[in-house]
Design a protein around this motif. Structure first.
Motif, mmCIF file in Angstrom:
data_model
loop_
_atom_site.group_PDB
_atom_site.id
_atom_site.type_symbol
_atom_site.label_atom_id
_atom_site.label_comp_id
_atom_site.label_asym_id
_atom_site.label_seq_id
_atom_site.Cartn_x
_atom_site.Cartn_y
_atom_site.Cartn_z
ATOM 1 N N MET A 6 0.839 -1.192 0.000
ATOM 2 C CA MET A 6 0.000 0.000 0.000
ATOM 3 C C MET A 6 0.881 1.251 0.000
ATOM 4 S SD MET A 6 -3.094 1.121 -0.203
ATOM 5 C CE MET A 6 -4.218 -0.158 0.356
ATOM 6 N N ALA A 7 1.955 1.240 0.769
ATOM 7 C CA ALA A 7 2.854 2.398 0.817
ATOM 8 C C ALA A 7 3.469 2.679 -0.555
ATOM 9 C CB ALA A 7 3.946 2.184 1.860
ATOM 10 N N GLU A 8 3.870 1.633 -1.268
ATOM 11 C CA GLU A 8 4.435 1.816 -2.618
ATOM 12 C C GLU A 8 3.387 2.392 -3.566
ATOM 13 O OE1 GLU A 8 7.705 -1.646 -3.339
ATOM 14 O OE2 GLU A 8 5.650 -2.338 -2.971
ATOM 15 N N LEU A 9 2.180 1.899 -3.486
ATOM 16 C CA LEU A 9 1.104 2.368 -4.360
ATOM 17 C C LEU A 9 0.734 3.819 -4.042
ATOM 18 C CD1 LEU A 9 -0.951 -0.914 -4.253
ATOM 19 C CD2 LEU A 9 0.160 0.028 -6.287
ATOM 20 N N GLU A 10 0.609 4.120 -2.774
ATOM 21 C CA GLU A 10 0.292 5.499 -2.366
ATOM 22 C C GLU A 10 1.364 6.472 -2.854
ATOM 23 O OE1 GLU A 10 -2.391 6.670 -0.815
ATOM 24 O OE2 GLU A 10 -3.338 4.842 -0.081
#
Length: 183
Positions: A6-10
């Motif tokens: 999720m952090a990479e996508l955000e």
């Protein structure tokens, strides 16, 4: 198999949303000849009666129609090419998302409200109101974080999972074709 957190996508959200607003590019055309099968095409024929010729949309039916027939406003699934390229990691895995058209174009509701027509190749498609959401297969292929990211309720207007469309003018579409809003 790459599964983005999720952090990479955000962290990539601004990049995804920076797609061209008015003139974009068709990046990928994919036909689904059978369940869980994908054919990446050099050229796809779009037809108002069947959607992408050779795709199984017409046979699949829909839970969103009373009689279970294919939903006329869900002929084509369209996804932002930047999002799926990053989520998939390997370019050969992009087609697994299950969409027929992958565009480098801003597909947000603000830029392409329902009723907007897009010219691509020699065809014209129309954005419909039917929502396009990720499912269990999307999670299996790209991870639970990817599914949560594209289905985020507070970002639905961004259409991170894509949009539904229908063919209004038959024609041929190829990767590399320009895609423009029709006035």
């Amino acid at each position: 198999m790459t599964q983005r957190s999720m952090a990479e996508l955000e962290a990539k959200l601004d990049y995804f949303l920076d797609s061209p607003a008015d003139v974009g590019t068709v990046e990928l055309v994919v036909r689904r000849p059978d369940v869980d099968q994908r054919e990446v095409l050099d050229e796809g024929e779009l037809d108002p009666a069947v959607g992408l010729v050779g795709d199984t949309w017409i046979e699949r039916g829909s839970k969103r129609t009373e009689d279970g027939a294919s939903h006329p406003d869900m002929q084509l699934n369209v996804m932002n090419a930047r999002i799926i390229s990053y989520i998939a990691g390997d370019p050969d895995r992009r087609a697994l998302a299950g969409d027929q058209l992958y565009l480098d174009l801003d597909i947000t509701e603000a830029n392409l409200p329902a009723g907007t027509r897009l010219a691509l190749g020699t065809a014209v498609i129309e954005v419909t109101e039917q929502p396009h959401r990720g499912c269990a297969k999307f999670a299996d292929r790209f991870g639970l974080d990817a599914l949560r990211f594209v289905n985020s309720p507070h970002r639905r207007e961004l259409r991170l999972r894509g949009l539904n469309a229908k063919v209004v003018t038959p024609g041929v579409v190829r990767p590399g074709d320009k895609v423009t809003k029709v006035a």
